[in-house]
Design an enzyme around this catalytic site. Structure first.
Site, short mmCIF file in Angstrom:
data_model
loop_
_atom_site.label_atom_id
_atom_site.label_comp_id
_atom_site.label_asym_id
_atom_site.label_seq_id
_atom_site.Cartn_x
_atom_site.Cartn_y
_atom_site.Cartn_z
N CYS A 100 13.47 33.72 -51.01
CA CYS A 100 13.59 32.49 -50.23
C CYS A 100 12.24 32.25 -49.55
O CYS A 100 11.78 33.07 -48.77
CB CYS A 100 14.69 32.66 -49.19
SG CYS A 100 14.65 31.41 -47.90
N CYS A 104 11.76 25.06 -46.83
CA CYS A 104 12.60 23.89 -47.18
C CYS A 104 13.48 23.43 -46.02
O CYS A 104 13.80 22.25 -45.94
CB CYS A 104 13.48 24.20 -48.37
SG CYS A 104 12.81 25.38 -49.51
N THR A 191 16.61 30.83 -41.04
CA THR A 191 15.67 31.15 -42.12
C THR A 191 14.25 30.75 -41.70
O THR A 191 14.02 29.60 -41.30
CB THR A 191 16.07 30.37 -43.38
OG1 THR A 191 17.35 30.83 -43.80
CG2 THR A 191 15.08 30.56 -44.51
N GLU A 258 15.51 36.03 -41.68
CA GLU A 258 16.43 35.30 -40.82
C GLU A 258 16.38 35.92 -39.42
O GLU A 258 16.12 37.11 -39.29
CB GLU A 258 17.88 35.37 -41.34
CG GLU A 258 18.26 34.25 -42.29
CD GLU A 258 17.78 34.46 -43.71
OE1 GLU A 258 17.57 35.63 -44.10
OE2 GLU A 258 17.58 33.46 -44.45
N HIS A 293 19.91 20.14 -48.15
CA HIS A 293 19.74 21.59 -48.39
C HIS A 293 20.61 22.06 -49.56
O HIS A 293 20.25 23.01 -50.25
CB HIS A 293 20.01 22.39 -47.12
CG HIS A 293 19.19 23.66 -47.08
ND1 HIS A 293 17.82 23.67 -47.23
CD2 HIS A 293 19.54 24.96 -46.95
CE1 HIS A 293 17.39 24.91 -47.19
NE2 HIS A 293 18.41 25.72 -47.03
N TYR A 297 19.07 24.02 -53.16
CA TYR A 297 19.49 25.24 -53.85
C TYR A 297 19.49 25.07 -55.37
O TYR A 297 19.40 26.06 -56.10
CB TYR A 297 20.88 25.67 -53.37
CG TYR A 297 20.87 26.40 -52.04
CD1 TYR A 297 19.93 26.11 -51.08
CD2 TYR A 297 21.80 27.39 -51.76
CE1 TYR A 297 19.92 26.77 -49.87
CE2 TYR A 297 21.79 28.07 -50.55
CZ TYR A 297 20.84 27.75 -49.60
OH TYR A 297 20.82 28.42 -48.41
N CYS A 300 15.56 26.18 -55.77
CA CYS A 300 15.05 27.52 -55.40
C CYS A 300 15.81 28.64 -56.09
O CYS A 300 15.20 29.57 -56.61
CB CYS A 300 15.06 27.68 -53.88
SG CYS A 300 16.67 28.00 -53.15
N GLU A 456 23.12 34.19 -49.29
CA GLU A 456 22.65 32.85 -48.93
C GLU A 456 23.20 31.80 -49.89
O GLU A 456 23.49 30.67 -49.50
CB GLU A 456 21.13 32.82 -48.90
CG GLU A 456 20.61 31.59 -48.18
CD GLU A 456 19.12 31.62 -48.00
OE1 GLU A 456 18.42 32.13 -48.88
OE2 GLU A 456 18.66 31.11 -46.97
FE1 SF4 Z 1 15.23 29.42 -48.83
FE2 SF4 Z 1 16.17 28.07 -50.92
FE3 SF4 Z 1 16.78 27.33 -48.41
FE4 SF4 Z 1 14.30 27.01 -49.43
S1 SF4 Z 1 16.19 26.01 -50.14
S2 SF4 Z 1 14.84 27.76 -47.41
S3 SF4 Z 1 14.10 28.84 -50.66
S4 SF4 Z 1 17.37 29.23 -49.44
FE FE Z 2 18.95 28.55 -47.06
#
Ligand code: SF4
Ligand code: FE
Length: 492
Positions: A100, A104, A191, A258, A293, A297, A300, A456
């Site tokens: 991660c 983001c 995060t 985190e 968000h 995902y 990422c 996550e």
């Molecule tokens: Fe982390 Fe994925 Fe959230 Fe970006 S989108 S902060 S990489 S979990």
């Molecule tokens: Fe996240």
């Protein structure tokens, strides 16, 4: 100041006075702490790739506010193409870090707060949108990392904020002054909070009038007076403290992070306030942030999935079983699952539409379907990876055993010799390389990186039930009933 380099970003963190605690103690040099540094290196990759000519189009964008070239992580999406590029950028970063990369949450907060403040001002004549634009230009010009902080500790889940025994279970306005507000409470599992320059706080759920002091959004520096963080543990995290730790870490360079972020009476000047009591807009801000968000995902986790599939294929080769049809089929299945997730990320982006202020939102239904799949498929992908890797992934002796010179055999063999002999696989790889790939899989399936890839995937951007509620709301069952009635000839 334009785009920062990775080194400039790391240096900029040293100039902050962020208060960080871990294992019951204050960590003064948190930038170089072995348990924290991999997460900083991970964010640094968002700067490094933006400097690379090869990735310029994906990693940077033109600010619609200043016309300057900015890092895409600070951009307000202006089109479906921007939304698609966001997902592609996240896949790329997942591929480069297998972790991660944290930045983001800020990007998703910018986009949620930007469009919501416009609509609050439209209704109440407030000045939040202008406040936010000024803040965003500062962020873009200085290429900053901002933590998007949403999740409150929430206490007793059956009670709304104002009914909690402890009013600090949700961040709230404790006091209003002519110059600003004093806020109190905490945000949990944040995060990338330690390595962010600033925080943007948003409410965690829809609010009613009785909860209006909890309907609050603002920005504040990470080292603001009264703000501190308590670092979250990860599985196997203390392996990072071992002397010369390398192979046993699985992913030595990168990781996520985190923390619990505590607001112990923090003063927020008026210019950094984006919502203060407009409880009827709390739900909109939450829904937009969560939607963005959930789209994220689909990028990422897919990038990390690419690395896991590669690692599983290598493990099969190093075990000498890469030609087995069952192994090939498992890799096909992993690829199918991973690309399905990507399809969802791209789909909700390509169906994006403009908000009232002109910035672009994802298709909410498809973004929620995307995240719902993310709560399942990565688990299946790591199950298959574990299947291919074999039990050695978790039973292998330590790196120190492999390197040990202690003589144990009748013929003078060391512990290292014995380990290398009995854990050798196919001739195409050294025992060390076999060990490296298995430790990588251990790290992502069960170790510190499992936080980012597994748990996550389940709970980040909202637990599965949160998406099911949104799918129900957006699913238009009435419209679908009408379709059925029309075709079946039901008139009533
Ligand atoms: Fe982390 Fe994925 Fe959230 Fe970006 S989108 S902060 S990489 S979990
Ligand atoms: Fe996240």
């Amino acid at each position: 100041m334009g785009l920062k380099t990775a080194a400039q970003y790391i240096q900029s963190l040293r100039e902050l006075n962020t208060r960080v605690y871990m294992f019951g103690e204050k960590i003064d040099n948190w930038v170089d702490h072995p348990m924290i540094r991999p997460s900083i290196s991970c964010v640094a990759m968002t700067y490094a790739l933006a400097q690379d000519e090869k990735y310029k189009d994906l990693m940077t964008a033109t600010s619609h506010l200043t016309g300057k070239r900015i890092n895409r992580f600070t951009h307000i999406h202006q089109s479906p193409e921007d939304l698609i590029n966001k997902v592609k950028m996240q896949r790329l970063l997942g591929q480069k870090t297998a972790s991660c990369f944290q930045r983001c949450v800020g990007m998703d907060a910018f986009n949620a707060v930007y469009s919501t403040t416009y609509e609050i001002d439209e209704k109440y004549g407030t000045n939040y949108h202008e406040n936010f634009k000024k803040f965003l230009i500062y962020v873009q010009d200085n290429d900053l990392v901002v933590d998007g902080a949403m999740t409150d500790p929430k206490g007793d889940r059956s009670k709304p904020p104002h009914m909690q025994n402890d009013e600090d279970m949700f961040v709230h306005i404790k006091e209003r002054t002519p110059d600003g507000i004093i806020v109190r409470g905490a945000k949990a599992h944040q995060t990338g909070s330690v390595n962010s320059h600033w925080h943007i706080v948003m409410p965690t759920q829809s609010m009613r009038e009785e909860d209006k002091d909890y309907a609050v959004s603002f920005a504040c520096p990470s080292d603001a007076e009264g703000l501190f963080m308590i670092y979250g543990r990860q599985s196997c995290d203390t392996r990072k403290l071992e002397t010369k730790a390398d192979i046993d870490l699985g992913n030595k360079k990168f990781g996520g992070q985190e923390a619990l972020v505590v607001f112990d009476d923090v003063f927020i000047p008026n210019e950094y306030i984006f919502m203060a009591g407009e409880y009827d807009f709390a739900g909109m801000m939450v829904e937009r942030f969560a939607g963005f968000h959930r789209q994220s995902y689909g990028g990422c986790k897919v990038g990390v999935g690419d690395v896991i599939i590669g690692a599983a294929a290598l493990a099969a080769e190093y075990n000498g079983v890469e030609k087995a049809s069952a192994v090939k089929d498992k890799l096909i299945e992993m690829t199918h699952l991973n690309e399905t997730l990507y399809s969802c990320g791209i789909a909700c982006s390509s169906q994006g539409c403009p908000t009232k202020c002109g910035s672009y939102m994802i298709d909410l239904l498809l973004a929620n379907v995307c995240k719902q799949n993310i709560t399942r498929y990565p688990y299946e992908i790591v199950r298959l990876a574990e299947d291919i890797a074999g039990g050695l992934m978790v039973t292998m002796p330590s790196e120190r055993d492999f390197k040990s010179e202690t003589v144990v055999g009748r013929n003078g063999e060391t512990i290292g010799d014995i380990c290398s002999k009995y854990f050798a696989g196919s001739e195409i790889a050294t025992t060390e390389d076999r060990m490296r790939i298995l430790r990588f899989l251990e790290n992502i399936c069960l170790g510190s990186s499992a936080v980012g890839y597994r748990t996550e995937s389940m709970h980040g951007a909202g637990s599965p039930q949160a998406q099911r509620i949104m799918i129900q709301r957006q699913g238009d069952i009435q419209g679908k009933k009408k379709l059925a009635k029309d075709i079946a000839g039901i008139i009533k």
